[in-house]
Design a protein around this motif. Structure first.
Motif, PDB file in Angstrom:
ATOM      1  N   HIS A   1      -9.519 -24.873 -57.162  1.00 46.53           N
ATOM      2  CA  HIS A   1     -10.295 -23.854 -56.438  1.00 46.53           C
ATOM      3  C   HIS A   1     -11.792 -24.200 -56.459  1.00 46.53           C
ATOM      4  CE1 HIS A   1     -11.166 -19.887 -54.806  1.00 46.53           C
ATOM      5  NE2 HIS A   1     -12.173 -19.839 -55.652  1.00 46.53           N
ATOM      6  N   ILE A   2     -12.269 -24.651 -57.619  1.00 51.06           N
ATOM      7  CA  ILE A   2     -13.692 -25.011 -57.720  1.00 51.06           C
ATOM      8  C   ILE A   2     -13.996 -26.197 -56.807  1.00 51.06           C
ATOM      9  CG2 ILE A   2     -15.446 -25.930 -59.303  1.00 51.06           C
ATOM     10  CD1 ILE A   2     -14.181 -24.165 -61.466  1.00 51.06           C
ATOM     11  N   ARG A   3     -13.087 -27.164 -56.763  1.00 53.51           N
ATOM     12  CA  ARG A   3     -13.318 -28.331 -55.893  1.00 53.51           C
ATOM     13  C   ARG A   3     -13.387 -27.908 -54.418  1.00 53.51           C
ATOM     14  NH1 ARG A   3     -13.274 -32.480 -59.043  1.00 53.51           N
ATOM     15  NH2 ARG A   3     -11.768 -32.634 -60.722  1.00 53.51           N
ATOM     16  N   TYR A   4     -12.529 -26.935 -54.051  1.00 52.05           N
ATOM     17  CA  TYR A   4     -12.539 -26.472 -52.660  1.00 52.05           C
ATOM     18  C   TYR A   4     -13.927 -25.948 -52.298  1.00 52.05           C
ATOM     19  CZ  TYR A   4     -11.877 -23.564 -48.591  1.00 52.05           C
ATOM     20  OH  TYR A   4     -12.046 -22.995 -47.362  1.00 52.05           O
ATOM     21  N   TYR A   5     -14.500 -25.105 -53.167  1.00 50.39           N
ATOM     22  CA  TYR A   5     -15.814 -24.543 -52.831  1.00 50.39           C
ATOM     23  C   TYR A   5     -16.952 -25.527 -53.062  1.00 50.39           C
ATOM     24  CZ  TYR A   5     -14.136 -20.070 -51.315  1.00 50.39           C
ATOM     25  OH  TYR A   5     -13.518 -19.091 -50.578  1.00 50.39           O
ATOM     26  N   ALA A   6     -16.751 -26.517 -53.942  1.00 52.61           N
ATOM     27  CA  ALA A   6     -17.760 -27.577 -54.075  1.00 52.61           C
ATOM     28  C   ALA A   6     -17.968 -28.241 -52.713  1.00 52.61           C
ATOM     29  CB  ALA A   6     -17.312 -28.601 -55.116  1.00 52.61           C
ATOM     30  N   GLY A   7     -16.888 -28.366 -51.963  1.00 57.84           N
ATOM     31  CA  GLY A   7     -16.970 -28.962 -50.625  1.00 57.84           C
ATOM     32  C   GLY A   7     -17.776 -28.115 -49.651  1.00 57.84           C
ATOM     33  N   TRP A   8     -17.711 -26.791 -49.807  1.00 60.16           N
ATOM     34  CA  TRP A   8     -18.428 -25.909 -48.878  1.00 60.16           C
ATOM     35  C   TRP A   8     -19.945 -25.911 -49.097  1.00 60.16           C
ATOM     36  CZ3 TRP A   8     -17.636 -24.130 -44.371  1.00 60.16           C
ATOM     37  CH2 TRP A   8     -16.350 -23.776 -43.941  1.00 60.16           C
TER      38      TRP A   8
ATOM     39  N   ASN B   1      -3.445 -20.283 -51.125  1.00 59.28           N
ATOM     40  CA  ASN B   1      -4.242 -21.504 -51.126  1.00 59.28           C
ATOM     41  C   ASN B   1      -5.705 -21.106 -51.033  1.00 59.28           C
ATOM     42  OD1 ASN B   1      -5.627 -23.926 -49.712  1.00 59.28           O
ATOM     43  ND2 ASN B   1      -3.646 -24.715 -50.368  1.00 59.28           N
ATOM     44  N   SER B   2      -6.563 -21.852 -51.743  1.00 57.85           N
ATOM     45  CA  SER B   2      -7.985 -21.515 -51.749  1.00 57.85           C
ATOM     46  C   SER B   2      -8.602 -21.509 -50.357  1.00 57.85           C
ATOM     47  CB  SER B   2      -8.764 -22.523 -52.611  1.00 57.85           C
ATOM     48  OG  SER B   2      -8.302 -22.470 -53.924  1.00 57.85           O
ATOM     49  N   ALA B   3      -7.992 -22.248 -49.425  1.00 57.38           N
ATOM     50  CA  ALA B   3      -8.565 -22.356 -48.084  1.00 57.38           C
ATOM     51  C   ALA B   3      -8.228 -21.155 -47.202  1.00 57.38           C
ATOM     52  CB  ALA B   3      -8.060 -23.642 -47.418  1.00 57.38           C
ATOM     53  N   VAL B   4      -7.306 -20.313 -47.654  1.00 58.55           N
ATOM     54  CA  VAL B   4      -6.834 -19.198 -46.809  1.00 58.55           C
ATOM     55  C   VAL B   4      -7.389 -17.880 -47.346  1.00 58.55           C
ATOM     56  CG1 VAL B   4      -4.785 -18.031 -45.913  1.00 58.55           C
ATOM     57  CG2 VAL B   4      -4.709 -20.487 -46.375  1.00 58.55           C
ATOM     58  N   PRO B   5      -8.089 -17.099 -46.510  1.00 60.31           N
ATOM     59  CA  PRO B   5      -8.694 -15.862 -47.011  1.00 60.31           C
ATOM     60  C   PRO B   5      -7.666 -14.872 -47.541  1.00 60.31           C
ATOM     61  CG  PRO B   5      -9.416 -16.342 -44.755  1.00 60.31           C
ATOM     62  CD  PRO B   5      -8.362 -17.343 -45.098  1.00 60.31           C
ATOM     63  N   LEU B   6      -8.047 -14.174 -48.612  1.00 65.34           N
ATOM     64  CA  LEU B   6      -7.254 -13.069 -49.154  1.00 65.34           C
ATOM     65  C   LEU B   6      -8.114 -11.825 -48.970  1.00 65.34           C
ATOM     66  CD1 LEU B   6      -4.797 -12.085 -50.885  1.00 65.34           C
ATOM     67  CD2 LEU B   6      -6.195 -12.511 -52.892  1.00 65.34           C
TER      68      LEU B   6
ATOM     69  N   GLY C   1     -13.692  -6.730 -47.840  1.00 62.62           N
ATOM     70  CA  GLY C   1     -14.144  -8.114 -47.752  1.00 62.62           C
ATOM     71  C   GLY C   1     -13.038  -9.082 -48.150  1.00 62.62           C
ATOM     72  N   ALA C   2     -13.409 -10.348 -48.276  1.00 61.44           N
ATOM     73  CA  ALA C   2     -12.400 -11.378 -48.533  1.00 61.44           C
ATOM     74  C   ALA C   2     -12.834 -12.310 -49.652  1.00 61.44           C
ATOM     75  CB  ALA C   2     -12.175 -12.184 -47.257  1.00 61.44           C
ATOM     76  N   GLU C   3     -11.845 -12.873 -50.306  1.00 58.31           N
ATOM     77  CA  GLU C   3     -12.065 -14.024 -51.185  1.00 58.31           C
ATOM     78  C   GLU C   3     -11.298 -15.186 -50.579  1.00 58.31           C
ATOM     79  OE1 GLU C   3     -10.936 -12.645 -55.153  1.00 58.31           O
ATOM     80  OE2 GLU C   3     -13.033 -12.638 -55.711  1.00 58.31           O
ATOM     81  N   MET C   4     -11.690 -16.406 -50.911  1.00 57.62           N
ATOM     82  CA  MET C   4     -11.031 -17.638 -50.440  1.00 57.62           C
ATOM     83  C   MET C   4     -11.473 -17.986 -49.000  1.00 57.62           C
ATOM     84  SD  MET C   4      -8.818 -17.810 -52.970  1.00 57.62           S
ATOM     85  CE  MET C   4      -7.968 -16.648 -53.964  1.00 57.62           C
ATOM     86  N   GLY C   5     -11.287 -19.248 -48.708  1.00 56.74           N
ATOM     87  CA  GLY C   5     -11.594 -19.747 -47.377  1.00 56.74           C
ATOM     88  C   GLY C   5     -13.080 -19.616 -47.043  1.00 56.74           C
ATOM     89  N   TYR C   6     -13.401 -19.806 -45.763  1.00 60.80           N
ATOM     90  CA  TYR C   6     -14.798 -19.698 -45.344  1.00 60.80           C
ATOM     91  C   TYR C   6     -15.324 -18.274 -45.563  1.00 60.80           C
ATOM     92  CZ  TYR C   6     -18.928 -19.130 -42.578  1.00 60.80           C
ATOM     93  OH  TYR C   6     -20.197 -18.799 -42.192  1.00 60.80           O
TER      94      TYR C   6
ATOM     95  N   GLY D   1     -14.662 -16.309 -47.827  1.00 60.15           N
ATOM     96  CA  GLY D   1     -14.948 -16.130 -49.252  1.00 60.15           C
ATOM     97  C   GLY D   1     -16.327 -16.619 -49.629  1.00 60.15           C
ATOM     98  N   ILE D   2     -16.858 -17.607 -48.943  1.00 59.04           N
ATOM     99  CA  ILE D   2     -18.220 -18.074 -49.264  1.00 59.04           C
ATOM    100  C   ILE D   2     -19.249 -17.385 -48.356  1.00 59.04           C
ATOM    101  CG2 ILE D   2     -18.123 -20.200 -47.842  1.00 59.04           C
ATOM    102  CD1 ILE D   2     -19.798 -21.443 -50.263  1.00 59.04           C
ATOM    103  N   GLU D   3     -18.842 -17.056 -47.152  1.00 57.09           N
ATOM    104  CA  GLU D   3     -19.763 -16.337 -46.269  1.00 57.09           C
ATOM    105  C   GLU D   3     -20.222 -15.031 -46.947  1.00 57.09           C
ATOM    106  OE1 GLU D   3     -18.273 -14.252 -42.843  1.00 57.09           O
ATOM    107  OE2 GLU D   3     -19.811 -15.148 -41.581  1.00 57.09           O
ATOM    108  N   ALA D   4     -19.307 -14.441 -47.729  1.00 56.22           N
ATOM    109  CA  ALA D   4     -19.626 -13.178 -48.416  1.00 56.22           C
ATOM    110  C   ALA D   4     -20.774 -13.336 -49.419  1.00 56.22           C
ATOM    111  CB  ALA D   4     -18.385 -12.654 -49.137  1.00 56.22           C
TER     112      ALA D   4
END
Ligand code: NAI
Ligand code: BAL
Length: 495
Positions: free
Chosen positions: A122-129, A459-464, A473-478, A480-483
């Protein structure tokens, strides 16, 4: 060379301090609380209990880091630090797995692969963002030599409150996105399962995050959680937990108009049509509720089965539940460990008693296992209840334990209506080979996540993002960081 157990015992041998401004510090009050191994009821560690004054210190450190050193880190530097943290989690997978298993009670393979390695992933996914957050240029309706664009900025200091079910992964859900976007964090783990988050603090320090970027304050929700929620210098709150506490947080946060994201309860329907791949559907229905002892917000706790296959599916689920090995989470043959606490066990058993009084038939389980080796732990047999309807407490309320309500249905419109008969709207599942049924369910079920032919396929890439009273609001995916960003509009007049 020390064994994993010896290394963890070393970690547990002293009262664990809080992590504020890059230092390990006792609470101002000096108060301490104990954490218990749910497999045997024994105390495994002591932790300093903070209060409002400790939160104040943490907020001051987080604000200073936000304005100071952290603001000078480029997105690429933030990304590298997050990847370094993920590497360290992988390097310490044995210790973290051990801690998660003794403190929370998930079976060892789930602690390892789901919660610890999942946290690193999960951390690696957001490191990419971190390096991909862009604003946009805007063409003005008025034309002319005027240039307009937006830029994305971090929000500021974030108060992150986590729950006890998969605490390490939960902590990383609350860390990775805000840090990738350039915010600073006060993290408050559940007082029932704080140990893995405190161990993570050591890795955060070792990774080299500047002081104050991440602060961990431990203690009860009534004091620490409240202090975070009402603190005037915290800009955003993210919370995972019960809907009732989530509502209180929303009310409190309104005083200072903090941004909020809430990940709350669920009572998710998992619908099996007669044309489904039966093998897949039975597996999905079973693991959808019994994984992690049912202590998952998105657990498929209401299974609806088309009447023509209701008896077959019920029999198979009951057989699987009877064969499920409930036991010590370190025993490699165990498939389900204890519930997190005595209080939770009693709460879940109380729901079972209410279900019986309301006409429910316990097809399997309903009690703690008879094995005397498990008598001191908070174990419960996997439980399946039939003959209830949507007016019954066990079908309406989030039980958060290994309790499945199984219900027959006759047609798609009926099951959609009944699936939606809940104040929650977190997740839902459907098993069918008919794409038309899939589309109708996807369009008409009021849930933020819908899994088709595979439950809990997260999956970390899919919003929850919970609908209705399951969240804000949402966690995960784009999303999740837009928030964790705010949009600034800039207009430059070049005339
Ligand atoms: N849907 C989900 O993901 C979860 C649902 N639950 C449900 O909630 C029930 C109670 O479990 P709890 O751990 O007591 O959940 P909770 O909602 O009380 O606690 C979750 C987190 O919030 C904190 N907290 C508690 N009161 C607070 C307050 N007034 N202000 C700010 N933070 C506060 C807690 O310390 C913990 O860190 C469970 O039996 C389960 O049904 C619990 C955890 C997660
Ligand atoms: N560690 C989970 C049980 C408890 O400490 O309350």
């Amino acid at each position: 060379m020390d064994t994993v157990q010896e290394r963890v015992n070393q970690f547990l041998s002293s009262t664990r301090k809080m992590f504020i401004n890059g230092e390990w510090v006792p609470s101002n009050s000096g108060k301490i609380y104990e954490t218990i191994n749910p497999a045997n009821g024994k105390v495994i560690g002591k932790i300093y209990e903070g209060d409002k004054t400790d939160v104040d210190l943490a907020v001051r450190a987080a604000r200073a880091a936000f304005k100071g050193p952290w603001s000078t880190y480029s997105p690429a530097q933030r990304s590298r630090l997050l990847n370094k943290l993920a590497d360290l989690i992988e390097d310490h997978v044995d210790e973290l797995t051990y801690i998660e298993t003794i403190d929370f009670g998930s079976i060892e393979p789930l602690s390892r692969h789901g919660w610890v390695l999942g946290a690193a992933e999960h951390i690696r996914y957001y490191a990419g963002w971190a390096t991909k957050l862009n604003g946009e240029t805007i063409e003005l309706t008025t034309g002319g030599n005027v240039h307009a664009f937006t830029k994305r900025e971090p929000i500021g200091v974030c108060g992150q409150i986590t729950s006890w079910n998969f605490p390490l992964l939960g902590a990383c859900w609350k860390l990775a996105a805000p840090l990738a976007a350039g915010n600073t964090v006060i993290l408050k783990p559940s007082q029932q399962t704080s140990l893995s988050t405190l161990y993570l603090g050591q890795l955060i320090k070792e990774a080299g995050f500047p002081d104050g970027v991440v602060n961990i304050v431990t203690g009860p929700g009534g004091t620490i959680g409240e202090a975070i929620t009402s603190h005037p210098d915290i800009d955003k709150i993210a919370f995972t937990g019960s809907t009732s506490v989530g509502k209180g947080i929303m009310r409190k946060a309104a005083d200072t108009l903090k941004k909020i994201t809430l990940e709350l309860g669920g009572k998710s329907p998992n619908i099996i049509f007669a044309d489904a791949d039966i093998e897949k559907a039975v597996q999905g229905a079973f693991m959808g509720i019994f994984m992690n002892q049912g202590q998952v917000c998105a657990a498929g706790s209401r299974v609806y089965v088309e009447r023509s296959i209701y008896n077959e599916i019920t029999d198979r689920l009951v057989k699987m539940a009877k064969n499920m090995k409930v036991g010590d989470p370190f025993d490699p043959t165990s498939e389900m460990g204890p519930l997190v606490s005595k209080e939770q066990l009693e709460r879940v058993k109380n729901y079972i008693e209410i279900a019986k009084k309301e006409g429910g038939r316990i097809l399997v389980g309903g009690q703690s296992p008879s094995d005397s080796n498990l008598a001191d732990g908070y174990y419960l047999e996997p439980t399946i209840i039939a003959d209830l309807n949507e007016n019954c407490t066990a079908v309406k309320e989030e039980i958060f334990g290994p309790v499945l309500c199984i219900l027959p249905f006759d047609d798609i419109d009926e099951v959609i209506e009944r699936g939606n008969l809940t104040e929650y709207g977190l997740a839902a599942g459907v098993y069918t080979k008919d794409v038309n049924k899939v589309y109708k369910i996807v369009n008409e079920l009021n849930a933020g996540t819908i899994w088709v032919n595979g439950y809990m396929n997260s999956n970390s890439a899919v919003p929850l993002a919970g609908f209705k009273q399951s969240g804000v609001g949402a966690e995960m995916g784009y999303l999740g960081i837009e928030a964790y960003t705010k949009t600034k509009s800039v207009t430059i007049d070049l005339n």
